[in-house]
Design a protein around this motif. Sequence first.
Motif, PDB file in Angstrom:
ATOM      1  N   SER A  30      40.134  14.132   6.647  1.00 17.87           N
ATOM      2  CA  SER A  30      39.230  14.654   5.629  1.00 17.87           C
ATOM      3  C   SER A  30      38.649  15.980   6.095  1.00 17.87           C
ATOM      4  CB  SER A  30      38.107  13.674   5.321  1.00 17.87           C
ATOM      5  OG  SER A  30      37.269  13.509   6.439  1.00 17.87           O
ATOM      6  N   LYS A  38      38.871  17.887   0.798  1.00 21.24           N
ATOM      7  CA  LYS A  38      40.202  17.298   0.707  1.00 21.24           C
ATOM      8  C   LYS A  38      40.243  16.115   1.660  1.00 21.24           C
ATOM      9  CE  LYS A  38      42.380  20.525   3.905  1.00 21.24           C
ATOM     10  NZ  LYS A  38      43.444  21.496   4.097  1.00 21.24           N
ATOM     11  N   ASP A  40      43.011  12.557   2.818  1.00 17.19           N
ATOM     12  CA  ASP A  40      44.170  11.700   2.614  1.00 17.19           C
ATOM     13  C   ASP A  40      44.061  10.536   3.588  1.00 17.19           C
ATOM     14  OD1 ASP A  40      46.584  12.436   4.871  1.00 17.19           O
ATOM     15  OD2 ASP A  40      45.008  13.920   4.577  1.00 17.19           O
ATOM     16  N   GLN A  50      45.217  10.603  -1.751  1.00 17.60           N
ATOM     17  CA  GLN A  50      44.958  11.977  -1.327  1.00 17.60           C
ATOM     18  C   GLN A  50      44.309  12.697  -2.491  1.00 17.60           C
ATOM     19  OE1 GLN A  50      46.448  15.122  -2.282  1.00 17.60           O
ATOM     20  NE2 GLN A  50      47.573  14.187  -3.951  1.00 17.60           N
ATOM     21  N   ALA A  51      43.426  13.614  -2.170  1.00 18.79           N
ATOM     22  CA  ALA A  51      42.760  14.402  -3.210  1.00 18.79           C
ATOM     23  C   ALA A  51      42.229  15.683  -2.609  1.00 18.79           C
ATOM     24  CB  ALA A  51      41.623  13.618  -3.856  1.00 18.79           C
ATOM     25  N   VAL A  67      39.209  18.340  -9.457  1.00 17.98           N
ATOM     26  CA  VAL A  67      39.866  17.525  -8.440  1.00 17.98           C
ATOM     27  C   VAL A  67      41.295  17.215  -8.873  1.00 17.98           C
ATOM     28  CG1 VAL A  67      39.787  15.344  -7.165  1.00 17.98           C
ATOM     29  CG2 VAL A  67      37.656  16.445  -7.869  1.00 17.98           C
ATOM     30  N   GLN A  68      42.224  17.305  -7.931  1.00 12.95           N
ATOM     31  CA  GLN A  68      43.604  16.872  -8.141  1.00 12.95           C
ATOM     32  C   GLN A  68      43.923  15.887  -7.040  1.00 12.95           C
ATOM     33  OE1 GLN A  68      45.843  20.583  -8.093  1.00 12.95           O
ATOM     34  NE2 GLN A  68      46.044  20.428 -10.308  1.00 12.95           N
ATOM     35  N   GLY A  69      44.602  14.802  -7.392  1.00 10.13           N
ATOM     36  CA  GLY A  69      44.927  13.835  -6.369  1.00 10.13           C
ATOM     37  C   GLY A  69      45.890  12.770  -6.839  1.00 10.13           C
ATOM     38  N   SER A  70      46.081  11.786  -5.985  1.00  8.09           N
ATOM     39  CA  SER A  70      46.937  10.651  -6.315  1.00  8.09           C
ATOM     40  C   SER A  70      46.541   9.465  -5.453  1.00  8.09           C
ATOM     41  CB  SER A  70      48.413  10.990  -6.081  1.00  8.09           C
ATOM     42  OG  SER A  70      48.660  11.195  -4.708  1.00  8.09           O
ATOM     43  N   TYR A  71      46.911   8.288  -5.921  1.00  3.99           N
ATOM     44  CA  TYR A  71      46.739   7.089  -5.112  1.00  3.99           C
ATOM     45  C   TYR A  71      47.883   6.136  -5.393  1.00  3.99           C
ATOM     46  CZ  TYR A  71      44.440   5.302  -9.367  1.00  3.99           C
ATOM     47  OH  TYR A  71      44.141   4.950 -10.665  1.00  3.99           O
ATOM     48  N   THR A  84      48.904   9.794 -10.359  1.00  2.00           N
ATOM     49  CA  THR A  84      48.471  11.154 -10.048  1.00  2.00           C
ATOM     50  C   THR A  84      47.433  11.531 -11.099  1.00  2.00           C
ATOM     51  OG1 THR A  84      50.243  12.142 -11.353  1.00  2.00           O
ATOM     52  CG2 THR A  84      50.668  11.830  -9.009  1.00  2.00           C
TER      53      THR A  84
END
Length: 105
Positions: A30, A38, A40, A50-51, A67-71, A84
């Motif tokens: 982080s 950011k 992950d 992650q974001a 914010v952009q991210g995924s899990y 995403t």
Amino acid sequence: MKFLIVFVALFALALAAPADKDVSIVKSNSDVGPESFKYDWETSDGQSAQAAGQLKNIGSEDEAISVQGSYKFVGDDGVTYEVTYIADENGFQPQGAHLPVAPEA
């Protein structure tokens, strides 16, 4: 900035939730600053996230975070699900193969 504090608090709460089996963290990074962040992470049971977020329109009345991210997680059915997303002034916008898509107007 309030959104970032709430987001981090909810994230910590999710990680602290009791689990049915022993799971260990295999990766965790982080970087949190005053205008961006950011992170992950990944666990031994196949979960990961992650974001990255950036404060926009700093100092203005329209200040907001984008914010952009995924899990990714393994569901009770044994299937791995991945989402995403973008979260910004237009709201939370998730995408995933298992998520329904609204018909075009």
